[in-house]
Scaffold this active site. Structure first.
Site, PDB file in Angstrom:
ATOM      1  N   HIS A  97     -83.051  57.129 -65.080  1.00  0.00           N
ATOM      2  CA  HIS A  97     -82.684  57.249 -66.436  1.00  0.00           C
ATOM      3  C   HIS A  97     -82.365  55.760 -66.803  1.00  0.00           C
ATOM      4  O   HIS A  97     -81.425  55.223 -66.396  1.00  0.00           O
ATOM      5  CB  HIS A  97     -81.515  58.088 -66.320  1.00  0.00           C
ATOM      6  N   ASP A  99     -82.197  54.032 -71.011  1.00  0.00           N
ATOM      7  CA  ASP A  99     -82.034  54.049 -72.625  1.00  0.00           C
ATOM      8  C   ASP A  99     -82.717  53.405 -73.369  1.00  0.00           C
ATOM      9  O   ASP A  99     -82.260  53.118 -74.776  1.00  0.00           O
ATOM     10  CB  ASP A  99     -80.754  55.008 -72.795  1.00  0.00           C
ATOM     11  N   GLU A 208     -83.716  63.818 -73.059  1.00  0.00           N
ATOM     12  CA  GLU A 208     -82.140  63.865 -72.700  1.00  0.00           C
ATOM     13  C   GLU A 208     -81.391  64.981 -73.705  1.00  0.00           C
ATOM     14  O   GLU A 208     -80.583  64.642 -74.176  1.00  0.00           O
ATOM     15  CB  GLU A 208     -81.593  62.488 -72.735  1.00  0.00           C
ATOM     16  N   HIS A 235     -77.680  68.026 -73.643  1.00  0.00           N
ATOM     17  CA  HIS A 235     -77.052  66.946 -73.837  1.00  0.00           C
ATOM     18  C   HIS A 235     -75.470  67.292 -74.053  1.00  0.00           C
ATOM     19  O   HIS A 235     -74.727  67.971 -73.143  1.00  0.00           O
ATOM     20  CB  HIS A 235     -77.457  65.925 -74.891  1.00  0.00           C
ATOM     21  N   HIS A 279     -75.640  66.575 -67.325  1.00  0.00           N
ATOM     22  CA  HIS A 279     -75.180  67.095 -68.536  1.00  0.00           C
ATOM     23  C   HIS A 279     -74.629  68.569 -68.657  1.00  0.00           C
ATOM     24  O   HIS A 279     -74.100  68.870 -69.705  1.00  0.00           O
ATOM     25  CB  HIS A 279     -75.649  66.619 -69.941  1.00  0.00           C
ATOM     26  N   HIS A 300     -79.079  61.527 -63.773  1.00  0.00           N
ATOM     27  CA  HIS A 300     -77.868  60.492 -63.620  1.00  0.00           C
ATOM     28  C   HIS A 300     -76.538  61.327 -63.536  1.00  0.00           C
ATOM     29  O   HIS A 300     -76.026  61.676 -64.577  1.00  0.00           O
ATOM     30  CB  HIS A 300     -77.983  59.592 -65.009  1.00  0.00           C
ATOM     31  N   ASP A 371     -78.500  55.015 -65.951  1.00  0.00           N
ATOM     32  CA  ASP A 371     -78.152  54.945 -67.291  1.00  0.00           C
ATOM     33  C   ASP A 371     -78.077  53.810 -67.839  1.00  0.00           C
ATOM     34  O   ASP A 371     -77.151  53.797 -68.682  1.00  0.00           O
ATOM     35  CB  ASP A 371     -76.751  56.003 -67.299  1.00  0.00           C
TER      36      ASP A 371
END
Length: 489
Positions: A97, A99, A208, A235, A279, A300, A371
């Site tokens: 993961h 971003d 995500e 999420h 999540h 993650h 992350d």
């Protein structure tokens, strides 16, 4: 080496006796008899000291100070940097993961061709290609994240979320294609291995949040066709599929997996889309694992027994993941690592989470899920993508073997992904059709009263539902001219 044999004058097998009387001896024939000499007559140095040499070699192999690698010189077992280098040269380190596409959106508005940024050079933030190379990254799942729409109070409320997700897939694919010497887009586990062998960083896409498909299973199929290979089921907001950890953290009920969520899992398994449970609420985790027909992933997340944050995975779930054949990719987010003092989180806390996951679930179900470029706060010692080797070295210092490191770094996620692909092929081979279930409170267009209906009774149902009397008339008046004064129906 064969053992020496004593000298003999005659060697025969049991079967020779029955033929001995029929053999005539010709005195005039030249002497062709076989003379076998004892090996002790010319044994030499190797024969006299062979046991000493074997014992010395065996002792060398067992010494804790030497690791032998095929085609390479031995390495001191405490030389963690060299051991790490050798492992990551032959096994891809794949992060679950990152971003960076979100940063491209909020900083550049997805404009990557105007020279504002050169990702091959050292940048601020957590991620650039130069530091990925330093960090020996072998593969990366890029998150095509779009945040929850706080104005969308109902799953059916109009929103920009799906549009923005499509834009994030677009910019991620363009960013990858812009750097062919370093990155290679991949949508299969086999491609990821091939990219690593060619010296490029395999680049995959993950969505995500289930909110990003608009509560539609048909949209899941289209996201798969566009190249996404995992979807995080929620999420930080509930959606039509399930309950998020954030809802429970805020005091809301843990409703677990919702009715449409069961159908979404079924379809994702059929497609080969990885189900990501980072999540989601703990009950949603358990509900998904109770019906999943393929391994699941956590892109993650951490260990709940180490840090009781609801984003982390409880031990009972870890044991179920072991049976499921899935993977938990350890996260680097401070507040998930150390709730009370997140600013004091360090690389050692990440190792604690990794070791606990491995202890409960096994080394076959743990991986890397940083992350980076998403979380603003990372642990001391893991400041950016260049620091992955430091994590590997610390794991080795804590006693993790090279083979376990290989599993953790990339072999586990590649195996899990391959198994998910294989399970999808098996399901599709049965002839199972795509799921057509929809959110039960969905509102549909009602059509027109005089539409060319295919079935009996459809017109009557449409009229009862409030279908329009006429199609859009383009403001045409009785004279056959466009007239803004004419009201459209």
């Amino acid at each position: 080496m064969a053992e020496p044999q004593p000298a003999t004058e005659n060697i025969s097998s049991p079967g020779d006796e029955q033929h001995s009387s029929s053999r005539a001896v010709d005195p005039s024939a030249p002497d062709r008899s076989l003379v076998v000499h004892s090996q002790s007559q010319n044994s030499g140095f190797l024969s006299r000291f062979r046991y000493h040499l074997l014992a010395a070699g065996f002792a060398f192999l067992l010494t804790p100070l030497a690791f032998l690698w095929p085609g390479q010189s031995p390495v001191d077992s405490t030389n963690y940097a060299e051991r790490t280098r050798r492992v990551l040269k032959s096994t891809p380190l794949i992060d679950g993961h990152n971003d960076l596409p979100w940063q491209l959106r909020i900083e550049l508005h997805n404009r990557i061709y105007d020279g504002q940024v050169d990702l091959t050079k050292r940048l601020l933030g957590h991620t650039d290609i130069q530091r990925m190379r330093t960090g020996m990254v072998g593969g990366q799942f890029w998150s095509v994240y779009v945040h929850c729409d706080i104005h969308q109070q109902h799953f059916e409320d109009p929103s920009w979320v799906v549009r923005d997700t499509l834009e994030q897939i677009d910019v991620a694919r363009r960013f990858i294609n812009e750097h062919p010497q370093h990155l290679q887009y991949c949508d299969t586990a086999a491609c990821a291995r091939k990219a690593f062998k060619s010296g490029r960083i395999s680049s995959m896409l993950g969505i995500e949040g289930g909110h990003q498909v608009g509560g539609s299973i048909a949209s899941i199929r289209q996201m798969y066709n566009l190249g996404a290979r995992y979807i995080t089921l929620t999420h930080n907001c509930d959606n039509s599929f399930g309950t998020s950890a954030s809802t429970v953290a805020a005091g809301g009920p843990d409703g677990g997996l919702l009715k449409l969520g069961y159908e979404a899992i079924k379809e994702m398994n059929r497609l080969g889309m990885m189900v990501d449970l980072s999540h989601v609420s703990h009950q949603t985790m358990r509900d998904v694992l109770s019906v999943a027909r393929a391994p699941v992933i956590y892109s993650h997340s951490g260990a709940y027994s180490v840090t009781p944050h609801l984003r982390n995975v409880p031990d009972d779930v870890l044991r179920t993941i072991k049976r499921n054949g899935g993977i938990v990719m350890a996260v680097f987010v401070n507040r998930f690592l150390k709730m009370k003092d997140p600013d004091q989180a360090t690389i050692h806390d990440v190792v604690d989470h990794i070791l606990h996951i491995a202890e409960v679930c096994g080394w076959d179900c743990v991986g890397v899920g940083s992350d980076f470029s998403g979380t603003p706060f990372v642990p001391i010692g893991l400041e950016d993508v260049s620091k992955f080797p430091d994590l590997i070295q610390l794991l080795m210092e804590r006693g993790v073997t090279d083979e376990q490191i290989r599993l953790f770094a990339g072999e586990n996620i590649l195996r899990v992904w391959s198994n998910i692909e294989q399970r999808a092929r098996e399901i599709q081979a049965t002839g199972e059709k795509p799921v057509e279930e929809e959110y039960e409170a969905r509102e549909w267009h009602k059509g027109m009263k005089d539409a060319p209906w295919m079935l009996r009774g459809s017109r009557e149902k449409a009229i009862a539902a409030g279908a329009a009397d006429k199609p859009y008339m383009f403001n045409v008046d009785k004279e056959g001219k466009h007239n803004p004064g004419i009201k459209n129906v």
